[in-house]
Enzyme design. Sequence first.
Site, PDB file in Angstrom:
ATOM      1  CE  LYS A 126     -20.952  48.472  -0.906  1.00 36.72           C
ATOM      2  NZ  LYS A 126     -19.832  47.984  -0.080  1.00 36.72           N
ATOM      3  CG  ASP A 166     -22.070  46.253   2.104  1.00 31.70           C
ATOM      4  OD1 ASP A 166     -20.861  46.509   2.195  1.00 31.70           O
ATOM      5  OD2 ASP A 166     -22.929  46.916   2.719  1.00 31.70           O
ATOM      6  N   GLY A 237     -22.637  46.002  16.122  1.00 30.08           N
ATOM      7  CA  GLY A 237     -23.070  45.080  15.078  1.00 30.08           C
ATOM      8  C   GLY A 237     -23.003  43.643  15.569  1.00 30.08           C
ATOM      9  CG  PHE A 238     -25.901  40.758  15.548  1.00 37.35           C
ATOM     10  CD1 PHE A 238     -26.729  41.839  15.752  1.00 37.35           C
ATOM     11  CD2 PHE A 238     -26.393  39.663  14.849  1.00 37.35           C
ATOM     12  CE1 PHE A 238     -28.043  41.838  15.277  1.00 37.35           C
ATOM     13  CE2 PHE A 238     -27.694  39.637  14.368  1.00 37.35           C
ATOM     14  CZ  PHE A 238     -28.518  40.726  14.580  1.00 37.35           C
ATOM     15  N   GLY A 239     -23.195  41.194  12.655  1.00 37.24           N
ATOM     16  CA  GLY A 239     -23.257  40.559  11.329  1.00 37.24           C
ATOM     17  C   GLY A 239     -21.944  39.909  10.933  1.00 37.24           C
ATOM     18  CG  ASN A 240     -19.419  38.531   6.929  1.00 39.05           C
ATOM     19  OD1 ASN A 240     -18.589  39.302   6.459  1.00 39.05           O
ATOM     20  ND2 ASN A 240     -19.247  37.225   6.955  1.00 39.05           N
ATOM     21  CB  ALA A 242     -19.774  41.967  14.344  1.00 38.33           C
ATOM     22  CD1 TRP A 243     -19.138  34.555  13.539  1.00 35.11           C
ATOM     23  CD2 TRP A 243     -18.365  34.795  11.437  1.00 35.11           C
ATOM     24  NE1 TRP A 243     -18.735  33.320  13.088  1.00 35.11           N
ATOM     25  CE2 TRP A 243     -18.255  33.438  11.797  1.00 35.11           C
ATOM     26  CE3 TRP A 243     -17.956  35.197  10.160  1.00 35.11           C
ATOM     27  CZ2 TRP A 243     -17.740  32.482  10.929  1.00 35.11           C
ATOM     28  CZ3 TRP A 243     -17.446  34.251   9.299  1.00 35.11           C
ATOM     29  CH2 TRP A 243     -17.339  32.908   9.681  1.00 35.11           C
TER      30      TRP A 243
HETATM   31  O1  2IT Z   1     -17.364  47.258   1.747  1.00 31.52           O
HETATM   32  C1  2IT Z   1     -16.725  46.333   1.218  1.00 31.52           C
HETATM   33  O2  2IT Z   1     -15.512  46.410   1.014  1.00 31.52           O
HETATM   34  C2  2IT Z   1     -17.452  45.120   0.835  1.00 31.52           C
HETATM   35  N1  2IT Z   1     -18.654  45.074   1.040  1.00 31.52           N
HETATM   36  C3  2IT Z   1     -16.749  43.993   0.147  1.00 31.52           C
HETATM   37  C4  2IT Z   1     -16.634  44.233  -1.309  1.00 31.52           C
HETATM   38  C5  2IT Z   1     -16.108  43.076  -2.113  1.00 31.52           C
HETATM   39  O3  2IT Z   1     -16.120  43.213  -3.347  1.00 31.52           O
HETATM   40  O4  2IT Z   1     -15.696  42.050  -1.571  1.00 31.52           O
END
Ligand code: 2IT
Length: 446
Positions: A126, A166, A237-240, A242-243
Amino acid sequence: MNSYAARVLDDLKARNGWESEFLQAVAEVFESLSEVLDSDSSYEEAGILERIVEPERVIEFRVPWRDDQNKPRVNRGYRVQFNSAIGPYKGGLRFAPNVTLSTMKFLGFEQIFKNSLTGLPMGGGKGGADFDPTGKSQYEVERFCQSFMTELCRHIGADTDVPAGDLGVGAREIGYMFGQYKRCRNIFEGVLTGKGQTWGGSIMRPEATGFGVIYFVREMLKHIGQDIEGKRIAISGFGNVAWGVVKKATELGAKVVTLSGPDGYILDEDGFNDEKIDYMLTMRASGRNKVQDYADKFHVPFYAGKRPWEVACDVAIPAALQNELNEDNAKDLIKGGCKMVCEAANMPCTPEAINAFIANKIVYAPGKAANAGGVATSGLEMTQNSIRLRWTKEEVDAKLLGIMQGIHHSCLEAAAKYGHPGNYMVGANVAGFLKVATAMKEQGHC
Ligand code: 2IT
């Protein structure tokens, strides 16, 4: 907790006491491993726990950039390469003001088990930065991404470490970073996932996390003889993520009635339609980070400074941030008749909230199982890049569905085998751990 696990956790607390999110994630996994560790001493003999809590590598770096006034700015960038036992490091990049090394380590640690559960060959990693995208211009974001990648590019690669998005990192940021990687390294390769559709991105990657969550919810409901159609769902949330959740839930006939942001939540008793779902993208692209915009546009109630968990629902899906749902919120949900909680974000429920759900027989699924559809589809993007082919929507969707059903099955199987039938948290932690720990044992003390 098993005495070996307790010893390793105590030692970690003594040395990393300030990394509270990381320690929370480790404690949850170790708690779940009691029966595994009690019944097999080989994990202790191989020092698996001491090793698995120690990232293989942590990279922390300066990210200098200039804002639109030409003022010099500096942020802190990170990449935690946590575990490569079963594949190259894989995991997202988070740009958010509250990012610390502890955040990166908790997310990287969770990612090890999540990626393992997908069944695909991906290790855990990460990264990100304490950069706040709110209110930044497109050019500021571009300069920041280029500076960030100028350093990161020497540490990653298609067979080494493959970042993705993310919070605060979407298709636009992945584009800027990919462009900079190519300039610095002179290699066109699948080094990032979530790429654009014309340059190696997998179809359905943007929707995949949310779609996967709803596929998982549907499996859990099926397991208790219920259907998703007609279910009333509260989400945050309202991001990716949640969408994607709203899109698939609506398609399958469920009714999502809330969204939330840092400013409060909205309640839309009519549920969503295409126009409203598309408007979520507009809100996100605006960079304002305000869900009140939805209430203003569609004339629905907005509750400033409140959380959506006070709304009556059948299923709750926290899709925003770590520790966003506490014990009081859990009690509100239980009072409101909620029967199932499925984590779409990473570690959104506090340990006290999880205990309340389990004590009240609420079906609870942890993010590392339920939200694995995003990284799984990243894995499918890596495969397509490697074989230099592009799969159709039907092919990707069928694989995603199969992976989510596989995770659901693995969780239930492991939970039953180790004495906690129906407990998705124990099942996810055990099943995710066993695969990685076996690889670590077979690869020797490294
Ligand atoms: O928390 C997650 O699993 C992500 N942000 C996606 C990670 C990814 O490599 O697609």
